[in-house]
Design a protein around this motif. Structure first.
Motif, PDB file in Angstrom:
ATOM      1  N   GLU A  36      14.886  63.700  29.338  1.00 42.63           N
ATOM      2  CA  GLU A  36      14.918  63.349  30.751  1.00 42.63           C
ATOM      3  C   GLU A  36      14.486  61.896  30.948  1.00 42.63           C
ATOM      4  O   GLU A  36      13.683  61.382  30.176  1.00 42.63           O
ATOM      5  CB  GLU A  36      13.991  64.288  31.549  1.00 42.63           C
ATOM      6  CG  GLU A  36      14.481  65.732  31.610  1.00 42.63           C
ATOM      7  CD  GLU A  36      15.773  65.897  32.394  1.00 42.63           C
ATOM      8  OE1 GLU A  36      16.335  64.879  32.891  1.00 42.63           O
ATOM      9  OE2 GLU A  36      16.247  67.031  32.497  1.00 42.63           O
ATOM     10  N   PRO A  37      15.087  61.184  31.919  1.00 42.20           N
ATOM     11  CA  PRO A  37      15.863  61.746  33.026  1.00 42.20           C
ATOM     12  C   PRO A  37      17.367  61.882  32.776  1.00 42.20           C
ATOM     13  O   PRO A  37      18.129  62.031  33.725  1.00 42.20           O
ATOM     14  CB  PRO A  37      15.611  60.725  34.128  1.00 42.20           C
ATOM     15  CG  PRO A  37      15.556  59.412  33.388  1.00 42.20           C
ATOM     16  CD  PRO A  37      14.845  59.732  32.097  1.00 42.20           C
ATOM     17  N   HIS A  38      17.802  61.833  31.520  1.00 42.97           N
ATOM     18  CA  HIS A  38      19.239  61.865  31.257  1.00 42.97           C
ATOM     19  C   HIS A  38      19.782  63.272  31.052  1.00 42.97           C
ATOM     20  O   HIS A  38      20.784  63.647  31.641  1.00 42.97           O
ATOM     21  CB  HIS A  38      19.570  60.963  30.066  1.00 42.97           C
ATOM     22  CG  HIS A  38      19.394  59.509  30.353  1.00 42.97           C
ATOM     23  ND1 HIS A  38      19.604  58.518  29.418  1.00 42.97           N
ATOM     24  CD2 HIS A  38      19.008  58.869  31.487  1.00 42.97           C
ATOM     25  CE1 HIS A  38      19.365  57.334  29.971  1.00 42.97           C
ATOM     26  NE2 HIS A  38      18.995  57.525  31.209  1.00 42.97           N
ATOM     27  N   LEU A  39      19.143  64.048  30.204  1.00 45.28           N
ATOM     28  CA  LEU A  39      19.691  65.360  29.862  1.00 45.28           C
ATOM     29  C   LEU A  39      18.607  66.184  29.201  1.00 45.28           C
ATOM     30  O   LEU A  39      17.674  65.643  28.588  1.00 45.28           O
ATOM     31  CB  LEU A  39      20.876  65.186  28.895  1.00 45.28           C
ATOM     32  CG  LEU A  39      21.770  66.387  28.617  1.00 45.28           C
ATOM     33  CD1 LEU A  39      22.479  66.852  29.888  1.00 45.28           C
ATOM     34  CD2 LEU A  39      22.808  66.049  27.543  1.00 45.28           C
ATOM     35  N   SER A  40      18.718  67.509  29.318  1.00 50.81           N
ATOM     36  CA  SER A  40      17.786  68.411  28.628  1.00 50.81           C
ATOM     37  C   SER A  40      18.448  69.770  28.494  1.00 50.81           C
ATOM     38  O   SER A  40      19.485  70.030  29.126  1.00 50.81           O
ATOM     39  CB  SER A  40      16.474  68.538  29.402  1.00 50.81           C
ATOM     40  OG  SER A  40      16.611  69.451  30.480  1.00 50.81           O
ATOM     41  N   PRO A  41      17.882  70.671  27.689  1.00 50.49           N
ATOM     42  CA  PRO A  41      18.464  72.011  27.565  1.00 50.49           C
ATOM     43  C   PRO A  41      18.467  72.801  28.867  1.00 50.49           C
ATOM     44  O   PRO A  41      19.177  73.812  28.975  1.00 50.49           O
ATOM     45  CB  PRO A  41      17.560  72.692  26.521  1.00 50.49           C
ATOM     46  CG  PRO A  41      17.013  71.561  25.715  1.00 50.49           C
ATOM     47  CD  PRO A  41      16.802  70.457  26.705  1.00 50.49           C
ATOM     48  N   THR A  42      17.696  72.355  29.853  1.00 51.55           N
ATOM     49  CA  THR A  42      17.651  73.078  31.134  1.00 51.55           C
ATOM     50  C   THR A  42      18.449  72.380  32.231  1.00 51.55           C
ATOM     51  O   THR A  42      18.391  72.789  33.401  1.00 51.55           O
ATOM     52  CB  THR A  42      16.193  73.251  31.597  1.00 51.55           C
ATOM     53  OG1 THR A  42      15.577  71.961  31.742  1.00 51.55           O
ATOM     54  CG2 THR A  42      15.398  74.066  30.589  1.00 51.55           C
ATOM     55  N   THR A  43      19.192  71.332  31.900  1.00 55.26           N
ATOM     56  CA  THR A  43      20.013  70.652  32.905  1.00 55.26           C
ATOM     57  C   THR A  43      21.037  71.618  33.485  1.00 55.26           C
ATOM     58  O   THR A  43      21.702  72.351  32.757  1.00 55.26           O
ATOM     59  CB  THR A  43      20.731  69.435  32.283  1.00 55.26           C
ATOM     60  OG1 THR A  43      19.756  68.524  31.767  1.00 55.26           O
ATOM     61  CG2 THR A  43      21.579  68.718  33.317  1.00 55.26           C
ATOM     62  N   SER A  44      21.169  71.610  34.800  1.00 57.53           N
ATOM     63  CA  SER A  44      22.065  72.560  35.471  1.00 57.53           C
ATOM     64  C   SER A  44      23.525  72.217  35.229  1.00 57.53           C
ATOM     65  O   SER A  44      23.881  71.058  34.983  1.00 57.53           O
ATOM     66  CB  SER A  44      21.791  72.560  36.974  1.00 57.53           C
ATOM     67  OG  SER A  44      22.180  71.316  37.549  1.00 57.53           O
ATOM     68  N   LEU A  45      24.380  73.236  35.316  1.00 58.84           N
ATOM     69  CA  LEU A  45      25.813  73.037  35.127  1.00 58.84           C
ATOM     70  C   LEU A  45      26.396  72.045  36.138  1.00 58.84           C
ATOM     71  O   LEU A  45      27.179  71.163  35.742  1.00 58.84           O
ATOM     72  CB  LEU A  45      26.556  74.373  35.197  1.00 58.84           C
ATOM     73  CG  LEU A  45      28.083  74.306  35.042  1.00 58.84           C
ATOM     74  CD1 LEU A  45      28.470  73.688  33.710  1.00 58.84           C
ATOM     75  CD2 LEU A  45      28.695  75.693  35.191  1.00 58.84           C
ATOM     76  N   PRO A  46      26.050  72.132  37.442  1.00 59.09           N
ATOM     77  CA  PRO A  46      26.605  71.142  38.376  1.00 59.09           C
ATOM     78  C   PRO A  46      26.254  69.709  37.998  1.00 59.09           C
ATOM     79  O   PRO A  46      27.081  68.801  38.144  1.00 59.09           O
ATOM     80  CB  PRO A  46      25.977  71.540  39.719  1.00 59.09           C
ATOM     81  CG  PRO A  46      25.704  73.004  39.592  1.00 59.09           C
ATOM     82  CD  PRO A  46      25.311  73.194  38.155  1.00 59.09           C
ATOM     83  N   ARG A  47      25.029  69.491  37.503  1.00 62.18           N
ATOM     84  CA  ARG A  47      24.632  68.131  37.109  1.00 62.18           C
ATOM     85  C   ARG A  47      25.420  67.690  35.879  1.00 62.18           C
ATOM     86  O   ARG A  47      25.831  66.521  35.769  1.00 62.18           O
ATOM     87  CB  ARG A  47      23.128  68.082  36.837  1.00 62.18           C
ATOM     88  CG  ARG A  47      22.620  66.679  36.572  1.00 62.18           C
ATOM     89  CD  ARG A  47      21.112  66.578  36.630  1.00 62.18           C
ATOM     90  NE  ARG A  47      20.668  65.353  35.969  1.00 62.18           N
ATOM     91  CZ  ARG A  47      19.757  65.278  35.023  1.00 62.18           C
ATOM     92  NH1 ARG A  47      19.158  66.373  34.590  1.00 62.18           N
ATOM     93  NH2 ARG A  47      19.421  64.135  34.495  1.00 62.18           N
TER      94      ARG A  47
END
Length: 285
Positions: A36-47
């Motif tokens: 984060e703040p770019h990506l993580s395993p919990t990033t939502s599908l819409p994002r």
């Protein structure tokens, strides 16, 4: 060859800003740091879908996701299971983004300090990751990196030789290999052969003492040494033999620029991209 920026260089920017800056640099794609703040395993599908839409609109590919999950060789079973779960969460994200590679960290210690059981444990969990990734046509990449089991070509091939799956390969990183004090030129490319999946580029140099911005201390076979992160041509990792070998081998895949020298993020990537183009220009004459 296709060139990507490592989004981790732009970690102080949003992923949207990182993509726009990458486009301004004239690169072909962006390798996204799973941080984060770019990506993580919990990033939502819409994002995730928003990222993909923006990348497509800018004409940028996303060749790889630079994961930090893993550390299997020294993890407890509970820690390894959690890392494996995080990896599995990244698979549909990679698929949605069109990323064909996910970086996984096998763990340490330095290869010259490691025992057989470190390699065996890392191989066990990497094979589990590889089996999951295979169904989506995704490859796992391990970065040749100091302070890890895969800090040399030889130790990398040792670990790969324990795996049952062939969708696991290596990221060549001359900057890391300079730190480890191992060959990072033509011989390294030849020895990796079909196991060379990806290339990272950055420069470093040995210094007497760390403490200033861009410096760090690392354990090598010589003991604790100090280094300065540098722009290409300002450090001591000569990348010319590497690019000579890549061209001779007909390498057409991705090269990611990830300079962490103490300069503004855009400026250091612009410098390194220009330096690479000069190297390629010398080779074409």
């Amino acid at each position: 060859m296709k060139f990507a920026a490592f989004s981790g260089v732009f970690i102080d920017h949003s992923i949207q800003e990182a993509m726009q800056l990458t486009k301004r640099l004239g690169m072909d794609g962006i390798e996204i740091a799973v941080r984060e703040p770019h990506l993580s395993p919990t990033t939502s599908l819409p994002r995730v879908q928003e990222m993909k839409t923006l990348a497509d609109s800018l004409g940028l590919e996303i060749p790889a996701l630079a994961g930090y999950m893993g550390g299997f060789s020294t993890a407890s079973d509970i820690e390894a299971e959690k890392a494996f779960d995080d990896f599995k969460r990244m698979l549909p994200i990679a698929d949605e983004l069109g990323a064909s590679m996910i970086r996984v960290m096998p763990g340490g210690p330095n290869a010259f300090l490691a025992h057989d059981y470190h390699f065996a444990k890392a191989a066990h969990w990497l094979d589990k990751c590889a089996a999951e990734a295979e169904a989506l046509g995704i490859r796992i990449v391990l970065e040749i990196h100091n302070l890890s089991l895969v800090e040399t070509v030889d130790s990398s091939l040792r670990l790969l030789g324990l795996l049952k799956h062939d969708n696991v390969g290596m990221i060549h990183d001359a900057g890391n290999m300079y730190i480890t004090d191992t060959d990072y030129g033509r011989d390294s490319v030849d020895k990796l052969g079909k196991h060379l999946f990806h290339v990272h580029v950055k420069d470093e140099r040995r210094i007497e003492k760390a403490g200033e911005p861009g410096t760090f201390v690392n354990l090598t076979h010589r003991g604790e040494e100090s280094f300065l992160q540098s722009r290409l041509g300002e450090g001591e990792a000569d990348h010319q033999p590497l690019f000579d070998a890549l061209l001779d081998k007909g390498y057409k895949d991705w090269v990611t620029l990830e300079c962490h020298a103490p300069f503004p993020a855009y400026e250091r990537l612009e410098h390194d991209f220009h330096f690479i183009k000069k190297m390629l220009g010398r080779m074409s004459r």
